[in-house]
Design a protein around this motif. Sequence first.
Motif, PDB file in Angstrom:
ATOM      1  N   ALA A 161       0.808  -1.220   0.000  1.00  0.00           N
ATOM      2  CA  ALA A 161       0.000   0.000   0.000  1.00  0.00           C
ATOM      3  C   ALA A 161       0.841   1.269   0.000  1.00  0.00           C
ATOM      4  O   ALA A 161       0.291   2.369   0.074  1.00  0.00           O
ATOM      5  N   ALA A 162       2.156   1.140  -0.084  1.00  0.00           N
ATOM      6  CA  ALA A 162       3.031   2.313  -0.047  1.00  0.00           C
ATOM      7  C   ALA A 162       2.680   3.272  -1.174  1.00  0.00           C
ATOM      8  O   ALA A 162       2.492   2.872  -2.324  1.00  0.00           O
ATOM      9  N   GLY A 163       2.569   4.553  -0.826  1.00  0.00           N
ATOM     10  CA  GLY A 163       2.225   5.567  -1.809  1.00  0.00           C
ATOM     11  C   GLY A 163       0.735   5.788  -1.963  1.00  0.00           C
ATOM     12  O   GLY A 163       0.313   6.769  -2.576  1.00  0.00           O
ATOM     13  N   ARG A 164      -0.061   4.910  -1.414  1.00  0.00           N
ATOM     14  CA  ARG A 164      -1.528   5.039  -1.468  1.00  0.00           C
ATOM     15  C   ARG A 164      -2.149   4.538  -0.175  1.00  0.00           C
ATOM     16  O   ARG A 164      -3.227   3.950  -0.174  1.00  0.00           O
ATOM     17  N   LEU A 165      -1.473   4.800   0.919  1.00  0.00           N
ATOM     18  CA  LEU A 165      -1.892   4.217   2.183  1.00  0.00           C
ATOM     19  C   LEU A 165      -3.239   4.739   2.646  1.00  0.00           C
ATOM     20  O   LEU A 165      -4.043   3.986   3.203  1.00  0.00           O
ATOM     21  N   GLU A 214       2.724   8.672   6.068  1.00  0.00           N
ATOM     22  CA  GLU A 214       2.816   8.793   7.522  1.00  0.00           C
ATOM     23  C   GLU A 214       1.648   9.598   8.090  1.00  0.00           C
ATOM     24  O   GLU A 214       1.102   9.257   9.145  1.00  0.00           O
ATOM     25  N   VAL A 215       1.256  10.672   7.396  1.00  0.00           N
ATOM     26  CA  VAL A 215       0.102  11.455   7.839  1.00  0.00           C
ATOM     27  C   VAL A 215      -1.155  10.594   7.784  1.00  0.00           C
ATOM     28  O   VAL A 215      -1.998  10.633   8.700  1.00  0.00           O
ATOM     29  N   ALA A 216      -1.294   9.793   6.727  1.00  0.00           N
ATOM     30  CA  ALA A 216      -2.452   8.899   6.614  1.00  0.00           C
ATOM     31  C   ALA A 216      -2.478   7.907   7.768  1.00  0.00           C
ATOM     32  O   ALA A 216      -3.540   7.619   8.336  1.00  0.00           O
ATOM     33  N   LEU A 217      -1.305   7.378   8.131  1.00  0.00           N
ATOM     34  CA  LEU A 217      -1.248   6.411   9.225  1.00  0.00           C
ATOM     35  C   LEU A 217      -1.545   7.086  10.564  1.00  0.00           C
ATOM     36  O   LEU A 217      -2.224   6.510  11.422  1.00  0.00           O
ATOM     37  N   PHE A 218      -1.058   8.294  10.737  1.00  0.00           N
ATOM     38  CA  PHE A 218      -1.340   9.054  11.969  1.00  0.00           C
ATOM     39  C   PHE A 218      -2.848   9.282  12.114  1.00  0.00           C
ATOM     40  O   PHE A 218      -3.421   9.077  13.192  1.00  0.00           O
ATOM     41  N   ARG A 223      -8.184   7.663  14.583  1.00  0.00           N
ATOM     42  CA  ARG A 223      -9.558   7.192  14.358  1.00  0.00           C
ATOM     43  C   ARG A 223      -9.778   5.820  14.988  1.00  0.00           C
ATOM     44  O   ARG A 223     -10.823   5.545  15.586  1.00  0.00           O
ATOM     45  N   ALA A 224      -8.781   4.954  14.829  1.00  0.00           N
ATOM     46  CA  ALA A 224      -8.907   3.600  15.367  1.00  0.00           C
ATOM     47  C   ALA A 224      -9.003   3.623  16.888  1.00  0.00           C
ATOM     48  O   ALA A 224      -9.795   2.887  17.493  1.00  0.00           O
ATOM     49  N   ARG A 225      -8.195   4.476  17.510  1.00  0.00           N
ATOM     50  CA  ARG A 225      -8.273   4.611  18.974  1.00  0.00           C
ATOM     51  C   ARG A 225      -9.668   5.064  19.391  1.00  0.00           C
ATOM     52  O   ARG A 225     -10.264   4.536  20.331  1.00  0.00           O
ATOM     53  N   ALA A 226     -10.185   6.043  18.687  1.00  0.00           N
ATOM     54  CA  ALA A 226     -11.479   6.605  19.055  1.00  0.00           C
ATOM     55  C   ALA A 226     -12.627   5.624  18.846  1.00  0.00           C
ATOM     56  O   ALA A 226     -13.626   5.657  19.578  1.00  0.00           O
ATOM     57  N   SER A 227     -12.493   4.752  17.862  1.00  0.00           N
ATOM     58  CA  SER A 227     -13.592   3.834  17.537  1.00  0.00           C
ATOM     59  C   SER A 227     -13.436   2.453  18.162  1.00  0.00           C
ATOM     60  O   SER A 227     -14.286   1.577  17.948  1.00  0.00           O
ATOM     61  N   GLY A 228     -12.353   2.229  18.928  1.00  0.00           N
ATOM     62  CA  GLY A 228     -12.196   0.960  19.626  1.00  0.00           C
ATOM     63  C   GLY A 228     -11.635  -0.169  18.803  1.00  0.00           C
ATOM     64  O   GLY A 228     -11.746  -1.344  19.186  1.00  0.00           O
TER      65      GLY A 228
END
Length: 236
Positions: free
Chosen positions: A88-92, A120-124, A129-134
């Motif tokens: 997924a590199a370049g289109r994460l 990296e911004v996409a992963l951040f 979002r993942a933390r907030a949604s459990g």
Amino acid sequence: MSRDVQGENLGPQLPLALRYPPDQRFDSFIAPPEGVIPALAALATAADADWVYLAGASRTGKTHLALAVCAAAEQSGRRAVYLPLAAAAGRLRDALDALEGNDVMALDGLDAIAGTREDEVALFDFHNRARASGVNVLYTARGIPGDIGLVLPDLRSRLQQCLRVMLDPLSDEDRREVLRDRAQRRGLVLEDAALDWLLTRTDRDLGALVALLDKLDRASLAAQRRITVPFLRQVL
């Protein structure tokens, strides 16, 4: 430890048996660090589990454990997905957006996107979002967050909050046990002499050894012969 890597298709989900080969389970992981299997089993099945960051050199079992987490999650009735980040590199951002809605996500190979600011911004953003949604998340990389070339300080900070597990390279005895385990799962009998021959005269990389075992399995079936040292000399 098996080192198979999932395909690059990020589209429709495959059946469980195809996505997560039976060799890649918690019970087939040889010599795990103390506490790592319980931590990963909790991540797979418990909504409030710690997120885990697996670090280790190539061929130490990161992919094996990532796939095992997903298999355990689905077996417990949770939705899980495995994403090799090199695919997924370049289109994460698009890849992560397409995979939302899962309970457990295993993101394998952070090194592949380290240094690419957009990824990296996409992963951040995904992490928050993942933390907030459990959602429960497993990360893997060849090194700790500060050593893999990340350029986004906030992302490094988030990753450093995960439970960190270091995987060490296998010893020769552990390699022997992996090969014996893989052989038994295929219905093969590898005598100690044959194991010694393989470990001393072939590529010591575990992934190559497991691939070689598949080749020997096919050759043994075709020749209707047991895997002995003379047979190894003939085939290899």
